[in-house]
Write a protein that holds these residues in place. Structure first.
Motif, PDB file in Angstrom:
ATOM      1  N   LYS A  63      47.359 -33.274 -34.051  1.00 40.12           N
ATOM      2  CA  LYS A  63      47.371 -34.694 -33.914  1.00 40.12           C
ATOM      3  C   LYS A  63      47.379 -35.240 -32.529  1.00 40.12           C
ATOM      4  O   LYS A  63      48.003 -34.604 -31.557  1.00 40.12           O
ATOM      5  CB  LYS A  63      48.596 -35.262 -34.547  1.00 40.12           C
ATOM      6  CG  LYS A  63      48.719 -35.034 -36.123  1.00 40.12           C
ATOM      7  CD  LYS A  63      49.699 -35.993 -36.864  1.00 40.12           C
ATOM      8  CE  LYS A  63      49.655 -36.159 -38.157  1.00 40.12           C
ATOM      9  NZ  LYS A  63      50.712 -36.692 -38.894  1.00 40.12           N
ATOM     10  N   VAL A  64      46.485 -36.078 -32.052  1.00 41.59           N
ATOM     11  CA  VAL A  64      46.288 -36.472 -30.720  1.00 41.59           C
ATOM     12  C   VAL A  64      47.618 -37.217 -30.178  1.00 41.59           C
ATOM     13  O   VAL A  64      47.915 -38.117 -31.170  1.00 41.59           O
ATOM     14  CB  VAL A  64      45.077 -37.197 -30.592  1.00 41.59           C
ATOM     15  CG1 VAL A  64      45.007 -37.921 -29.160  1.00 41.59           C
ATOM     16  CG2 VAL A  64      43.667 -36.458 -30.850  1.00 41.59           C
ATOM     17  N   THR A  91      48.064 -40.840 -25.028  1.00 48.09           N
ATOM     18  CA  THR A  91      46.608 -40.181 -24.567  1.00 48.09           C
ATOM     19  C   THR A  91      45.587 -41.182 -25.352  1.00 48.09           C
ATOM     20  O   THR A  91      44.763 -41.504 -24.654  1.00 48.09           O
ATOM     21  CB  THR A  91      46.381 -38.777 -24.967  1.00 48.09           C
ATOM     22  OG1 THR A  91      47.416 -38.057 -24.333  1.00 48.09           O
ATOM     23  CG2 THR A  91      45.184 -38.161 -24.546  1.00 48.09           C
ATOM     24  N   LEU A  92      45.749 -41.194 -26.640  1.00 48.84           N
ATOM     25  CA  LEU A  92      44.733 -42.221 -27.371  1.00 48.84           C
ATOM     26  C   LEU A  92      44.628 -43.512 -26.926  1.00 48.84           C
ATOM     27  O   LEU A  92      43.595 -44.192 -26.843  1.00 48.84           O
ATOM     28  CB  LEU A  92      45.342 -42.014 -28.729  1.00 48.84           C
ATOM     29  CG  LEU A  92      44.152 -42.596 -29.884  1.00 48.84           C
ATOM     30  CD1 LEU A  92      42.785 -42.283 -29.768  1.00 48.84           C
ATOM     31  CD2 LEU A  92      44.668 -42.591 -31.284  1.00 48.84           C
ATOM     32  N   LEU A 145      37.536 -35.387 -29.858  1.00 54.00           N
ATOM     33  CA  LEU A 145      37.399 -35.138 -31.446  1.00 54.00           C
ATOM     34  C   LEU A 145      39.024 -35.588 -31.975  1.00 54.00           C
ATOM     35  O   LEU A 145      39.901 -34.958 -31.304  1.00 54.00           O
ATOM     36  CB  LEU A 145      37.070 -33.903 -31.712  1.00 54.00           C
ATOM     37  CG  LEU A 145      35.462 -33.712 -31.755  1.00 54.00           C
ATOM     38  CD1 LEU A 145      35.200 -32.403 -32.093  1.00 54.00           C
ATOM     39  CD2 LEU A 145      34.619 -34.531 -32.383  1.00 54.00           C
ATOM     40  N   LEU A 146      39.105 -36.418 -32.937  1.00 53.92           N
ATOM     41  CA  LEU A 146      40.448 -36.668 -33.600  1.00 53.92           C
ATOM     42  C   LEU A 146      40.490 -36.232 -34.993  1.00 53.92           C
ATOM     43  O   LEU A 146      41.632 -36.442 -35.347  1.00 53.92           O
ATOM     44  CB  LEU A 146      40.343 -38.325 -33.667  1.00 53.92           C
ATOM     45  CG  LEU A 146      40.107 -38.979 -32.414  1.00 53.92           C
ATOM     46  CD1 LEU A 146      40.277 -40.561 -32.643  1.00 53.92           C
ATOM     47  CD2 LEU A 146      41.265 -38.497 -31.358  1.00 53.92           C
ATOM     48  N   ARG A 154      39.436 -43.376 -37.226  1.00 50.60           N
ATOM     49  CA  ARG A 154      38.754 -42.779 -36.127  1.00 50.60           C
ATOM     50  C   ARG A 154      38.525 -41.312 -36.187  1.00 50.60           C
ATOM     51  O   ARG A 154      39.388 -40.302 -36.359  1.00 50.60           O
ATOM     52  CB  ARG A 154      39.560 -43.226 -34.875  1.00 50.60           C
ATOM     53  CG  ARG A 154      39.820 -44.564 -34.570  1.00 50.60           C
ATOM     54  CD  ARG A 154      40.391 -44.656 -33.123  1.00 50.60           C
ATOM     55  NE  ARG A 154      40.789 -46.125 -32.847  1.00 50.60           N
ATOM     56  CZ  ARG A 154      41.970 -46.326 -32.932  1.00 50.60           C
ATOM     57  NH1 ARG A 154      43.056 -45.814 -33.219  1.00 50.60           N
ATOM     58  NH2 ARG A 154      42.052 -47.995 -32.944  1.00 50.60           N
ATOM     59  N   ILE A 155      37.202 -40.990 -36.226  1.00 44.65           N
ATOM     60  CA  ILE A 155      36.899 -39.438 -36.177  1.00 44.65           C
ATOM     61  C   ILE A 155      36.598 -38.973 -34.754  1.00 44.65           C
ATOM     62  O   ILE A 155      36.902 -37.915 -34.590  1.00 44.65           O
ATOM     63  CB  ILE A 155      35.632 -39.540 -36.831  1.00 44.65           C
ATOM     64  CG1 ILE A 155      36.010 -39.741 -38.524  1.00 44.65           C
ATOM     65  CG2 ILE A 155      35.006 -38.010 -36.828  1.00 44.65           C
ATOM     66  CD1 ILE A 155      34.557 -39.726 -39.490  1.00 44.65           C
ATOM     67  N   ALA A 156      35.896 -40.034 -34.078  1.00 46.25           N
ATOM     68  CA  ALA A 156      35.768 -39.399 -32.550  1.00 46.25           C
ATOM     69  C   ALA A 156      35.893 -40.593 -31.580  1.00 46.25           C
ATOM     70  O   ALA A 156      35.281 -41.715 -32.102  1.00 46.25           O
ATOM     71  CB  ALA A 156      34.398 -38.608 -32.505  1.00 46.25           C
ATOM     72  N   LEU A 157      36.030 -40.267 -30.256  1.00 45.24           N
ATOM     73  CA  LEU A 157      36.014 -41.128 -29.214  1.00 45.24           C
ATOM     74  C   LEU A 157      34.597 -40.827 -28.519  1.00 45.24           C
ATOM     75  O   LEU A 157      34.443 -39.688 -28.050  1.00 45.24           O
ATOM     76  CB  LEU A 157      37.154 -41.193 -28.467  1.00 45.24           C
ATOM     77  CG  LEU A 157      38.350 -41.589 -29.073  1.00 45.24           C
ATOM     78  CD1 LEU A 157      39.469 -41.431 -27.966  1.00 45.24           C
ATOM     79  CD2 LEU A 157      38.446 -42.802 -29.597  1.00 45.24           C
ATOM     80  N   ILE A 158      33.650 -41.904 -28.259  1.00 45.66           N
ATOM     81  CA  ILE A 158      32.637 -41.572 -27.485  1.00 45.66           C
ATOM     82  C   ILE A 158      32.557 -42.360 -26.067  1.00 45.66           C
ATOM     83  O   ILE A 158      33.118 -43.268 -26.234  1.00 45.66           O
ATOM     84  CB  ILE A 158      31.331 -41.585 -28.413  1.00 45.66           C
ATOM     85  CG1 ILE A 158      31.172 -43.188 -28.874  1.00 45.66           C
ATOM     86  CG2 ILE A 158      31.239 -40.713 -29.514  1.00 45.66           C
ATOM     87  CD1 ILE A 158      29.994 -43.393 -29.562  1.00 45.66           C
TER      88      ILE A 158
END
Length: 614
Positions: free
Chosen positions: A514-515, A519-520, A593-594, A606-610
């Motif tokens: 888990k992130v 940070t997120l 990548l989450l 959320r699946i990913a941050l771009i």
């Protein structure tokens, strides 16, 4: 049915808005204790079930409403005995419709289209409230009266005086016990327990949860009396179905018309009538079935399970090797037993005529836990092992039995194939004997082709099963079986410890991945950062990009999976959902990548941050 729509309703029935039941996202479900609440769950487990909101999983479907509990039960026993090594495992029995069934860590409702369960969907929450039989029947009567009133209003053209259905209820707290009556053992007649399964079901259970073909014989005898021509008229009018299993008989009856106490007293009186059945001969059929120990479809199902559900376990990647080890056999010994032994059909039903069988020779009996969690996909024709029984999967479906091989399915949707009919689309029946002969995967695929085209011919002979001979075999091999069980128990204890260790590691790994929230939050505060989100609750099957990768508009970045019911078929399939990058991006890189394969993502999660680059 309404015969004719009055002109006052404009030619079509339109129930006023205030009379229509509301479909919330959080549901209250009334439930009676049982049939296996007592003696299996701790008091704390039971309190957790009734005091917590249970979320409906993304893997919920019409054939099984999977739930997400706040925690796994602690259980009041260390294992499931002959039902399996996990404490949730039971000797197979008929499932009352609407039952909350708990296998491993996963609770699941085997549903019926009651007006509440039929409307629940993934992402909803539900909370159980305990009620007594009397309260359940009273609530049921109110629903029936409401429907009658709506029916009459449509026919008359006026809804004046019709009351809305009350959808909330405060139980009295006097909900009773799951076991409503018991009968002690007497000579060769086993102990009997009568367990409630809602207001329309009663489970008659023989013995003490140990596999014994004498008990199965008694189940069949009781079922024949209840369904026979000499049954009393009141029973014929109210008994709608029966499901015989290994050591129990489930009765479906109309609880609104038949007093349960009267039914139980009648059942108890029949036990004296049945008497001693230890020396009877039972007419049956002996089948000869092909069995392949190689299957591309099973290998792919296992691989997908490891990718999307659980990456490691003592039973992975080879179910057969694990099952052999769990029973102090070598893989070759296990195969030899399957190819040279005889299994008796002890269950037909539960799901599309699913067949569960038990080795006749006690020296060939095995025990195995079921997968935890259960698979979302098992190929049709899979021969699996769970608890102390084998099972042939009739269709592609979810399942938790260890996959040992594959044979020809025993179910025909349309009932046109030889040995099947529309009234009886399954092949096997109680006391059928099953034997196997080995074939290659290519040979089995050819036979599957014949089966699907309606050209396959099942092989069987009419024979008799002698209970006296079987009981003599049990006596003659008792010491040998005792020594084997001691050896198996030692190995199984070791593998249970390995399973517990693997489960703990799996759960810890999920937490580590888990992130960190801070940070997120910092990344999301950056205006150059945007997200790729999940369109629904699902498992993550594949992540197709890495951190730092450049991505394009509409590029598929991940593939999810969830269950869905295929129209006009009676079983679930796995739906694959592609998750794409936004259509309007230009030059972007994957910042973070989450999720990872095997994790669960919620709708909108959320699946990913771009990161948008200049």
């Amino acid at each position: 049915m309404v015969n004719e729509i009055p002109k006052t309703l404009g030619g079509h029935p339109s129930v006023p808005e205030h009379l229509r039941p509301q479909y919330p996202t959080s549901w209250e479900i009334m439930a009676m204790p049982g049939p296996h609440q007592e003696g299996y769950l701790t008091d704390e487990d039971v309190d957790m079930i009734y005091s917590s909101e249970l979320k409906v999983s993304h893997n919920a479907s019409r054939s099984g409403i999977r739930l997400v509990p706040p925690r796994a039960p602690q259980w009041s026993r260390k294992d499931g005995g002959e039902g399996g090594s996990h404490p949730s495992n039971l000797v197979e029995y008929g499932y009352p419709l609407g039952t909350l069934n708990w296998t491993g860590d996963d609770p699941c409702i085997f549903p019926i289209d009651w007006w509440k369960l039929g409307q629940i969907k993934a992402g909803n929450t539900m909370q159980y409230k305990r009620v007594s039989l009397e309260e359940a029947l009273s609530l049921r009567k109110k629903v029936e009266e409401y429907l009658v009133a709506i029916h009459k209003a449509i026919e008359s053209g006026s809804f004046e005086g019709v009351q809305a259905l009350e959808t909330t209820y405060s139980p009295s707290g006097a909900y009773g016990k799951a076991v409503v009556a018991e009968r002690p053992a007497k000579g060769n007649e086993p102990q009997v327990r009568y367990r409630q399964g809602g207001d329309d079901h009663l489970l008659v259970e023989y013995g003490n949860e140990q596999f014994d073909l004498n008990h199965r014989c008694r189940v069949t005898a009781l079922e024949k009396v209840l369904r026979g021509p000499d049954a009393p008229a009141w029973l014929k009018e109210t008994l709608t179905n029966t499901v015989g299993c290994c050591t129990s008989l489930l009765l479906f009856y109309n609880g609104a018309k038949l007093d349960r106490e009267r039914l139980v007293k009648y059942l108890q009186s029949l036990e004296d009538q049945l008497g001693d059945l230890s020396k009877i001969k039972v007419p049956c059929r002996r089948f000869r079935l092909p069995l392949s120990f190689e299957s591309k479809e099973q290998t792919e199902a296992t691989q997908r399970y490891m990718e999307t559900q659980r990456p490691h376990a003592p039973y992975l990647p080879d179910n057969l090797e694990f099952t052999a080890k769990n029973n102090a056999f070598s893989p070759d010994q296990l195969k030899h037993n399957l190819l040279n032994g005889t299994l008796m059909t002890v269950v037909v039903g539960f799901f599309c005529g699913n067949t569960v069988s038990l080795p006749v020779d006690p020296r060939m009996r095995m025990a195995s836990p079921k997968t935890n969690p259960s698979r979302v996909f098992t190929p049709e024709g899979t021969f699996g092992w769970g608890g102390s029984c084998g099972s042939i999967y009739p269709v592609d479906s979810p399942g938790g039995y260890m996959m040992l091989g594959r044979t020809v399915p025993c179910f025909d949707y349309l009932g046109y194939k030889d040995g099947f009919s529309l009234e009886k689309p399954w092949l096997f029946q109680d006391f059928d004997l099953l034997t196997f002969y080995q074939v290659t995967e290519e040979e089995l695929n050819e036979k599957l082709g014949y089966f699907r085209s309606g050209r396959y011919k099942f092989e069987w002979d009419d024979v008799e099963f002698d209970m006296a001979e079987h009981n003599k075999l049990l006596q003659d091999t008792a010491e040998e079986v005792k020594q084997l069980r001691e050896k198996q128990t030692k190995v199984q204890d070791e593998l249970v410890a390995a399973e517990n260790e693997s489960l703990q590691k799996w759960r810890e790994d999920k937490e580590k991945n888990k992130v960190d929230e801070s940070t997120l939050d910092a990344l999301l505060a950056d205006p150059a950062i945007s997200t790729i989100d999940s369109p629904m609750d699902a498992n993550v099957w594949k992540v197709l990009v890495d951190e730092g990768d450049e991505i394009k508009a509409n590029q598929v970045c991940a593939i999810l999976e969830a269950m869905k019911l295929v129209e006009k078929r009676c079983h679930d399939v796995v739906a694959e959902i592609s998750v794409q990058a936004p259509w309007d991006i230009k030059k972007c890189k994957v910042e973070k990548l989450l999720v990872r394969p095997g994790e669960i993502v919620k709708a909108g999660g959320r699946i990913a941050l771009i990161r948008q680059e200049n």
